[in-house]
Design an enzyme around this catalytic site. Sequence first.
Site, PDB file in Angstrom:
ATOM      1  N   ASP A   1       0.709  -1.343  -0.109  1.00 23.79           N
ATOM      2  CA  ASP A   1      -0.057   0.139   0.183  1.00 23.79           C
ATOM      3  C   ASP A   1       0.896   1.376   0.060  1.00 23.79           C
ATOM      4  O   ASP A   1       0.826   2.223   0.832  1.00 23.79           O
ATOM      5  CB  ASP A   1      -0.854   0.004   1.377  1.00 23.79           C
ATOM      6  CG  ASP A   1      -2.066   1.243   1.066  1.00 23.79           C
ATOM      7  OD1 ASP A   1      -2.319   1.558   0.035  1.00 23.79           O
ATOM      8  OD2 ASP A   1      -2.430   1.581   2.171  1.00 23.79           O
TER       9      ASP A   1
ATOM     10  N   GLU B   1       3.910  -8.094   6.897  1.00 22.93           N
ATOM     11  CA  GLU B   1       2.676  -8.698   6.425  1.00 22.93           C
ATOM     12  C   GLU B   1       2.747  -9.913   5.420  1.00 22.93           C
ATOM     13  O   GLU B   1       2.033  -9.728   4.559  1.00 22.93           O
ATOM     14  CB  GLU B   1       1.622  -7.682   6.157  1.00 22.93           C
ATOM     15  CG  GLU B   1       1.351  -7.081   7.392  1.00 22.93           C
ATOM     16  CD  GLU B   1       0.295  -5.825   6.685  1.00 22.93           C
ATOM     17  OE1 GLU B   1      -0.300  -5.852   5.965  1.00 22.93           O
ATOM     18  OE2 GLU B   1      -0.249  -5.232   7.935  1.00 22.93           O
TER      19      GLU B   1
ATOM     20  N   TYR C   1      -5.638  -3.395  12.824  1.00 25.82           N
ATOM     21  CA  TYR C   1      -6.328  -2.279  12.620  1.00 25.82           C
ATOM     22  C   TYR C   1      -7.738  -2.458  13.156  1.00 25.82           C
ATOM     23  O   TYR C   1      -8.779  -2.277  12.322  1.00 25.82           O
ATOM     24  CB  TYR C   1      -6.407  -1.781  11.120  1.00 25.82           C
ATOM     25  CG  TYR C   1      -5.016  -1.424  10.898  1.00 25.82           C
ATOM     26  CD1 TYR C   1      -4.662  -0.012  10.797  1.00 25.82           C
ATOM     27  CD2 TYR C   1      -3.910  -2.181  10.255  1.00 25.82           C
ATOM     28  CE1 TYR C   1      -3.243   0.366  10.395  1.00 25.82           C
ATOM     29  CE2 TYR C   1      -2.749  -1.835   9.772  1.00 25.82           C
ATOM     30  CZ  TYR C   1      -2.572  -0.485   9.997  1.00 25.82           C
ATOM     31  OH  TYR C   1      -1.172   0.011   9.384  1.00 25.82           O
TER      32      TYR C   1
ATOM     33  N   GLU D   1       1.779  -2.072  13.986  1.00 29.67           N
ATOM     34  CA  GLU D   1       1.293  -1.051  13.249  1.00 29.67           C
ATOM     35  C   GLU D   1      -0.291  -0.792  13.898  1.00 29.67           C
ATOM     36  O   GLU D   1      -0.779  -1.787  14.361  1.00 29.67           O
ATOM     37  CB  GLU D   1       1.111  -1.315  11.845  1.00 29.67           C
ATOM     38  CG  GLU D   1       2.261  -1.255  11.038  1.00 29.67           C
ATOM     39  CD  GLU D   1       1.957  -1.354   9.371  1.00 29.67           C
ATOM     40  OE1 GLU D   1       0.736  -1.573   9.098  1.00 29.67           O
ATOM     41  OE2 GLU D   1       2.807  -2.063   8.735  1.00 29.67           O
TER      42      GLU D   1
END
Length: 643
Positions: free
Chosen positions: A207, A451, A504, A540
């Site tokens: 991303d 990831e 997240y 994160e």
Amino acid sequence: MLRGSAGAWAVLGPLLWGCGLSLLQGGMLYPRESRSRERKELDGLWSFRADFSDNRRQGFEQQWYRAPLRESGPTLDMPVPSSFNDVGQDGQLRSFVGWVWYEREITLPQRWTEDLGTRVVLRIGSAHYYAIVWVNGVHVLEHEGGHLPFEADISKLVQSGPLSSCRITIAINNTLSPHTLPPGTILYKTDPSMYPKGYFVQNTKFDFFNYAGLHRSVLLYTTPTTYIDDITVTTDMDQDIGLVNYQIIVQGSDHFQVDVSLLDEEGKVMAKGAGAEGQLQVPSAHLWWPYLMHEHPAYLYSLEVKLTAQTAVGPVSDFYTLPVGIRTVAVTKSQFLINGKPFYFRGVNKHEDADIRGKGFDWPLLVKDFNLLRWLGANAFRTSHYPYSEEVLQLCDRYGIVVIDESPGVGIVLVESFSNVSLQHHLEVMEEMIRRDKNHPAVVMWSLANEPASFLKPAGYYFKTLIAHTKALDPSRPVTFVTNTNYEADLGAPYVDIICVNSYYSWYHDYGHMEVIQLQLATQFENWYKAYQKPMIQSEYGADAIEGFHEDPPLMFSEEYQKGLLQQYHVVLDQKRKEYVVGELIWNFADFMTNQSPVRMIGNRKGIFTRQRQPKSAAFLLRERYWKLANETRIYRYGRGQT
């Protein structure tokens, strides 16, 4: 080995590292000027052309490297360092995939071309992704992978006759495949009713925008023909005595003498040694401490190395100075220790990213970022998701900002990307990273990937092999990769020293429901720790916020929602940091560019600062938190040399 007895590790680490680094071939010292060395930076405007031919190979078919680039067609002015994507007004160039060509004609100092006792080296700081280099039309080297430097001795090419200038040509291809780092795929769109003939796009599973070009400085530097090729330093403490173990590799002669001196910040000689390897002892040593952990953080000594050699043309000397920080790193079942004291990572994830310049190195931007880091009270960051410039690490050494140094292993999600071909390249990248960054005291841990699909069957062997190789190269630092895989399914986690988890909650799922964050986050930590009994970092977490968007009650994309989400995470982090959580890294330091998509509004907006480095509300929240945490962990009461 990194887990267990911290004391035993502090003793064994430097000894093992000396063995490990013998596996590395060739040095990659940062080019520094000295009495025996000069450097000539080639930053500025280069001639540039993108190869828009259907097969992207017209430049090779017409051999553009054999003559000045302007003779084969029109060129653009392109600044170096910078990405080529955002400099112009051409939308095709911004999204271009394929070969681009850079060229620079330079004038060389007369001595460089006439003195056969001078070695001239061409060094490229970073070319993304695959690069081929010619000098005066002669092929000199190729390199795969962005973000790391590569170089070639071009002495014979510039000292072959009457010559006052030379032409440097660099072809760069930004195409990504399942076996590159990062990986990608090319998708051809073949429906003639929708796409023109030959239409294709580059797909990636990460991303951030795949900026390309010469992102860091290109330069020439000189050494004598017998020269210091590499220096390796490890440090330790014996009560209040600092131990500096050094190993020096010399090329060009077998008959030489090496003398070393360690100077303090005032220029006073603290220890001397002779020989290509040895140990210097520093009584009452100043330790290298992280920012805000000690009243004298980031103390750096200078290791001055002098080489004297006898050659056929007479005596030759070479000089090199390396900054050295004396510090130790160790990991226990629930703690990360620097100099024997518990260390808590309160930091950020970053990107090398800014308006216009893309990933191009820029000193004003870099200094601004470090001023903001210190304003926040941050003491750490991860080089998400690739190695940053050497100058970044130098400032980290200087300011006491701790670094988790990450490879470009982001977006490893296809089965093909876990193949032996991919693994071999990843092993080579780790060798290049460690060769470049091994002497930075700020670098305390290697991160191999971000990831990855570590639940896939091949991932177990892949990460077991990769982690073992990295530890063999450098046993002095812990090794990790950053996961977002379920704790029960992750096949790589058994081999890491620290568990780094991205999550997240209330952003990518349970949208808008911040009331579930505390339960889900606590469950995450408890499951991972029960399974592995290793320290954990929340590597994160965050939420997008558009600056100036305000909603109360908080709604997604408002500054209030970003701030509220962070506050929910902080409640659980404050509980678990008393047990086994050793750090928190916000995603992200600043907004950054991504590929275009319906869920990205001109980039990723999870920064606590805008892309122009202006604070959102969350920046003030984080600043208050980090300074409070810093005040809890200061060890000012410890004097110099005490651990």
